[in-house]
Motif scaffolding. Structure first.
Motif, PDB file in Angstrom:
ATOM      1  N   GLY A 248       0.799  -1.226   0.000  1.00  0.00           N
ATOM      2  CA  GLY A 248       0.000   0.000   0.000  1.00  0.00           C
ATOM      3  C   GLY A 248       0.833   1.278   0.000  1.00  0.00           C
ATOM      4  N   ALA A 249       2.157   1.141   0.211  1.00  0.00           N
ATOM      5  CA  ALA A 249       3.001   2.344   0.265  1.00  0.00           C
ATOM      6  C   ALA A 249       3.230   2.892  -1.144  1.00  0.00           C
ATOM      7  CB  ALA A 249       4.340   2.015   0.910  1.00  0.00           C
ATOM      8  N   ARG A 250       3.465   4.199  -1.197  1.00  0.00           N
ATOM      9  CA  ARG A 250       3.824   4.826  -2.471  1.00  0.00           C
ATOM     10  C   ARG A 250       5.337   4.941  -2.536  1.00  0.00           C
ATOM     11  NH1 ARG A 250       1.965  10.340  -3.839  1.00  0.00           N
ATOM     12  NH2 ARG A 250       1.682  10.657  -1.600  1.00  0.00           N
ATOM     13  N   ALA A 251       5.888   4.694  -3.705  1.00  0.00           N
ATOM     14  CA  ALA A 251       7.334   4.822  -3.876  1.00  0.00           C
ATOM     15  C   ALA A 251       7.615   5.657  -5.110  1.00  0.00           C
ATOM     16  CB  ALA A 251       7.975   3.453  -4.012  1.00  0.00           C
ATOM     17  N   ARG A 252       8.645   6.498  -5.002  1.00  0.00           N
ATOM     18  CA  ARG A 252       9.083   7.321  -6.128  1.00  0.00           C
ATOM     19  C   ARG A 252      10.480   6.878  -6.516  1.00  0.00           C
ATOM     20  NH1 ARG A 252       7.363  12.946  -7.152  1.00  0.00           N
ATOM     21  NH2 ARG A 252       8.768  13.895  -8.644  1.00  0.00           N
ATOM     22  N   ILE A 253      10.635   6.468  -7.768  1.00  0.00           N
ATOM     23  CA  ILE A 253      11.930   6.003  -8.251  1.00  0.00           C
ATOM     24  C   ILE A 253      12.466   7.053  -9.212  1.00  0.00           C
ATOM     25  CG2 ILE A 253      13.187   4.136  -9.408  1.00  0.00           C
ATOM     26  CD1 ILE A 253       9.780   3.440  -8.014  1.00  0.00           C
ATOM     27  N   ARG A 254      13.578   7.635  -8.843  1.00  0.00           N
ATOM     28  CA  ARG A 254      14.167   8.732  -9.624  1.00  0.00           C
ATOM     29  C   ARG A 254      15.211   8.148 -10.569  1.00  0.00           C
ATOM     30  NH1 ARG A 254      13.301  13.648  -6.991  1.00  0.00           N
ATOM     31  NH2 ARG A 254      12.311  13.487  -4.948  1.00  0.00           N
ATOM     32  N   VAL A 255      14.797   7.897 -11.793  1.00  0.00           N
ATOM     33  CA  VAL A 255      15.682   7.239 -12.755  1.00  0.00           C
ATOM     34  C   VAL A 255      16.508   8.288 -13.492  1.00  0.00           C
ATOM     35  CG1 VAL A 255      15.819   5.656 -14.703  1.00  0.00           C
ATOM     36  CG2 VAL A 255      13.937   5.433 -13.049  1.00  0.00           C
ATOM     37  N   ILE A 256      17.808   8.073 -13.497  1.00  0.00           N
ATOM     38  CA  ILE A 256      18.742   8.990 -14.162  1.00  0.00           C
ATOM     39  C   ILE A 256      19.496   8.199 -15.218  1.00  0.00           C
ATOM     40  CG2 ILE A 256      20.703  10.559 -13.831  1.00  0.00           C
ATOM     41  CD1 ILE A 256      19.870  10.660 -10.811  1.00  0.00           C
ATOM     42  N   ASN A 257      19.394   8.630 -16.453  1.00  0.00           N
ATOM     43  CA  ASN A 257      20.091   7.934 -17.544  1.00  0.00           C
ATOM     44  C   ASN A 257      21.386   8.669 -17.874  1.00  0.00           C
ATOM     45  OD1 ASN A 257      20.925   6.554 -19.774  1.00  0.00           O
ATOM     46  ND2 ASN A 257      19.238   7.219 -21.114  1.00  0.00           N
ATOM     47  N   THR A 258      22.495   8.116 -17.398  1.00  0.00           N
ATOM     48  CA  THR A 258      23.793   8.757 -17.672  1.00  0.00           C
ATOM     49  C   THR A 258      24.487   8.145 -18.891  1.00  0.00           C
ATOM     50  OG1 THR A 258      25.155   7.241 -16.353  1.00  0.00           O
ATOM     51  CG2 THR A 258      24.095   9.054 -15.173  1.00  0.00           C
ATOM     52  N   GLU A 259      23.751   7.248 -19.574  1.00  0.00           N
ATOM     53  CA  GLU A 259      24.330   6.620 -20.758  1.00  0.00           C
ATOM     54  C   GLU A 259      24.306   7.595 -21.939  1.00  0.00           C
ATOM     55  OE1 GLU A 259      22.408   2.966 -21.742  1.00  0.00           O
ATOM     56  OE2 GLU A 259      22.107   2.460 -19.645  1.00  0.00           O
ATOM     57  N   TYR A 260      24.848   7.129 -23.072  1.00  0.00           N
ATOM     58  CA  TYR A 260      24.923   7.987 -24.251  1.00  0.00           C
ATOM     59  C   TYR A 260      23.779   7.737 -25.231  1.00  0.00           C
ATOM     60  CZ  TYR A 260      29.539   9.256 -22.528  1.00  0.00           C
ATOM     61  OH  TYR A 260      30.571   9.733 -21.754  1.00  0.00           O
ATOM     62  N   GLY A 261      22.898   6.786 -24.899  1.00  0.00           N
ATOM     63  CA  GLY A 261      21.753   6.519 -25.768  1.00  0.00           C
ATOM     64  C   GLY A 261      20.469   6.454 -24.956  1.00  0.00           C
ATOM     65  N   VAL A 262      19.345   6.457 -25.661  1.00  0.00           N
ATOM     66  CA  VAL A 262      18.032   6.416 -25.002  1.00  0.00           C
ATOM     67  C   VAL A 262      17.890   5.079 -24.269  1.00  0.00           C
ATOM     68  CG1 VAL A 262      16.840   5.484 -27.042  1.00  0.00           C
ATOM     69  CG2 VAL A 262      15.560   6.887 -25.387  1.00  0.00           C
ATOM     70  N   MET A 263      17.225   5.115 -23.104  1.00  0.00           N
ATOM     71  CA  MET A 263      17.087   3.901 -22.291  1.00  0.00           C
ATOM     72  C   MET A 263      15.611   3.579 -22.055  1.00  0.00           C
ATOM     73  SD  MET A 263      18.473   3.124 -18.450  1.00  0.00           S
ATOM     74  CE  MET A 263      17.215   4.102 -17.640  1.00  0.00           C
ATOM     75  N   PRO A 264      15.197   2.339 -22.342  1.00  0.00           N
ATOM     76  CA  PRO A 264      13.835   1.977 -22.002  1.00  0.00           C
ATOM     77  C   PRO A 264      13.721   1.629 -20.522  1.00  0.00           C
ATOM     78  CG  PRO A 264      14.927   0.121 -23.054  1.00  0.00           C
ATOM     79  CD  PRO A 264      15.939   1.244 -22.986  1.00  0.00           C
ATOM     80  N   ALA A 265      12.568   1.917 -19.923  1.00  0.00           N
ATOM     81  CA  ALA A 265      12.292   1.516 -18.542  1.00  0.00           C
ATOM     82  C   ALA A 265      10.851   1.030 -18.515  1.00  0.00           C
ATOM     83  CB  ALA A 265      12.483   2.696 -17.593  1.00  0.00           C
ATOM     84  N   TRP A 266      10.584  -0.029 -17.765  1.00  0.00           N
ATOM     85  CA  TRP A 266       9.215  -0.507 -17.648  1.00  0.00           C
ATOM     86  C   TRP A 266       9.021  -1.181 -16.301  1.00  0.00           C
ATOM     87  CZ3 TRP A 266      12.968  -2.731 -20.600  1.00  0.00           C
ATOM     88  CH2 TRP A 266      13.185  -4.116 -20.505  1.00  0.00           C
ATOM     89  N   VAL A 267       7.767  -1.390 -15.932  1.00  0.00           N
ATOM     90  CA  VAL A 267       7.434  -1.843 -14.586  1.00  0.00           C
ATOM     91  C   VAL A 267       6.632  -3.137 -14.665  1.00  0.00           C
ATOM     92  CG1 VAL A 267       6.230  -1.230 -12.444  1.00  0.00           C
ATOM     93  CG2 VAL A 267       7.435   0.545 -13.751  1.00  0.00           C
ATOM     94  N   GLY A 268       7.028  -4.112 -13.868  1.00  0.00           N
ATOM     95  CA  GLY A 268       6.282  -5.363 -13.762  1.00  0.00           C
ATOM     96  C   GLY A 268       5.711  -5.508 -12.362  1.00  0.00           C
ATOM     97  N   GLY A 269       4.443  -5.872 -12.255  1.00  0.00           N
ATOM     98  CA  GLY A 269       3.857  -6.158 -10.947  1.00  0.00           C
ATOM     99  C   GLY A 269       2.896  -5.098 -10.436  1.00  0.00           C
TER     100      GLY A 269
END
Ligand code: C2O
Ligand code: CU
Length: 504
Positions: A248-269
């Motif tokens: 029931g808790a809320r979580a904030r995930i601060r994703v930082i892409n330091t790579e040189y190309g676009v990065m996909p991110a997705w969520v399971g569950g």
């Protein structure tokens, strides 16, 4: 049979020589013309583009080419070093960062030759609360080419921007530099060296910077993604990062892409919401399922998840099968397949006022990226172009403080470019002629795919000389760089010179 006249051989030789000169002459001229002076001031680079606005005195015309007269900074304008944060104010967050070139180990034991800050890479997470004055003393203990720190996405005063050769000299071994800025925007940011950045960023001279709006009742997770020798890590760790989050808790995930190309991110569950992009909250972000995010190089995405009541864990995939796993009793979250669809931020969330009117701009600029054969600093190749021009003969976008600026960023180069403007956030107005219809979408790092064209707008409210470049940093080193120049601002720093400044 053709009878040869006695002088035929000589004529042929003369013709051949003339042809050679006709072909090579322009090549030699092009080659010579491409050589960069040493040192040079970015104020003398390229050609002024006023975007249809008035031609103010920026100091550009008053300097002779070659950069020599740019030294000293006693022109009619303000030198970049004068554009600082409140000098009399005491720091609320104060830290020292010692930069080293060294071999170090990832927690997995894998060794890596790179750079550290205070002995670690990524460097320490800097945390501040909105409105606080952040002060960071950078000491270069052993990075041979010199270092700087750039606060990626933070609209700092120009003197604090950390660009070697533009806003400061690279900090040599045994030297130091202190940065001061007010963290006046809550959000997710990062910092990295802006001296030889294509090499030093890859080598790990970077870290996360989080500005909190104030106390909040959520689980807050920083997830800085970086590749060390091609090995994907989150916060410097291989494999999953496990974080406790109660049902029931809320979580904030601060994703930082330091790579040189676009990065996909997705969520399971669980479904997720994209609550912020590039340090700016989105308006009315609805829950998303079955779609991945595309995070531009240098870009950030804040993902919010509400933990399932049944206690099952949630996996946030960052660029691949691993990432962050949120859980309490169990962290056994099987990988979820990557969704075929990508969330389109152009239509996500609900509209809100922008705070300015981009419909009546003071300046309109084109930033068209292409590619063609030519010489770059004497090296033949197929190089990036800006509005058809090769670096350093690129447009310098001139503005005056208070201008409303529109820019069309288009990409005919055949490859994607994550475009990063320093010192400002721009709002996306349209893509390929389709107007934005969701939340205001403010960016500092915008993925511009091959063949795409974006219209963006911003208010010129932060005087200085600001880089506007591709954050696929090797591309920047290959000349995909220009600057936004404010009328009346000058710099006494030069690229090259005794400090060997080399911003890209
Ligand atoms: Cu993150 Cu000019 O850079
Ligand atoms: Cu690029």
């Amino acid at each position: 049979m053709v009878r040869q006249s006695p002088g035929g051989g000589r004529v042929r030789l003369i013709v051949a020589c003339a042809a050679t000169v006709a072909v090579l002459g322009p090549l030699v001229w092009l080659w010579q013309d491409s050589l960069l002076p040493e040192p040079y001031s970015v104020m003398d680079m390229g050609y002024a583009d006023y975007g249809g606005g008035p031609h103010g005195s920026s100091g550009h015309e008053t300097h002779a080419p070659g950069g020599a007269s740019a030294r000293g900074g006693h022109g009619p304008g303000r030198d970049v070093t004068q554009l600082t944060a409140d000098a009399g104010r005491r720091a609320d967050v104060s830290m020292t960062m010692v930069a080293r070139k060294q071999r170090f180990r990832l927690p997995s034991g894998r060794a890596f030759d790179g750079y550290t800050l205070n002995g670690q890479s990524p460097g320490p997470v800097i945390k501040a609360t909105k409105g606080q004055l952040v002060q960071v003393r950078l000491i270069n203990e052993s990075v041979p080419g010199g270092v700087t720190l750039h606060w990626h996405g933070v609209d700092v005063p120009n003197a604090e921007d950390g660009v070697a050769g533009v806003t400061q000299d690279a900090v040599g071994v045994g030297k130091e530099f202190t940065y001061r800025f007010i963290a006046d925007q809550a959000g997710t940011f990062w910092y990295h060296s802006h001296q030889m950045s294509h090499e030093q960023v890859r080598g790990g001279l970077l870290g996360a910077l989080v500005v909190e709006p104030g106390p909040r009742e959520v689980t807050d997770v920083v997830a800085l993604v970086h590749l060390y020798n091609g090995v994907r890590t989150v916060n410097g760790r291989e494999g999953d990062v496990q974080v406790e989050a109660k049902p029931g808790a809320r979580a904030r995930i601060r994703v930082i892409n330091t790579e040189y190309g676009v990065m996909p991110a997705w969520v399971g569950g669980a479904p997720y919401r994209l609550v912020a992009v590039d340090g700016t909250e989105l308006n009315g972000p609805a829950p998303v399922t079955g779609k991945a995010l595309a995070i531009a190089a240098g870009g950030r995405a804040d993902i919010e998840v509400t933990m399932p009541e049944n206690g099952s864990p949630v996996r946030i995939h960052l660029g691949g099968p691993t990432g962050v796993v949120l859980g309490s009793s169990s962290y056994d979250a099987p990988p979820a397949p990557r969704p075929a669809a990508t969330l389109d931020v152009l239509t996500y969330g609900t509209p809100a006022p922008l705070g300015f009117d981009p419909g009546r701009p003071d300046r309109r600029f084109e930033y068209d990226m292409g590619r063609r054969p030519g010489f770059l600093d004497g090296v033949p190749g197929v190089w990036w172009t800006i509005n058809g021009h090769l670096y350093p003969d690129v447009p310098m976008f001139h503005v005056a403080e208070g201008d409303v600026v529109r820019m069309r960023v288009s990409n005919d180069s055949g490859e994607a470019h994550p475009m990063h403007l320093h010192g400002h956030h721009a709002v996306v107005l349209s893509r390929d002629g389709v107007p934005a219809s969701g939340s205001p979408w403010w960016v500092d790092s915008l993925e511009v795919g091959a063949g795409e064209s974006y219209e963006i707008a911003f208010v010129a409210d932060n005087p200085g000389i600001w880089m506007d470049h591709c954050h696929n940093l090797p591309h920047a080193a290959e000349g995909l760089v220009t600057h936004l120049m404010y009328e009346g601002v000058t710099t006494r720093f030069t690229v090259g010179g005794p400090a060997a400044n080399e911003p890209e």
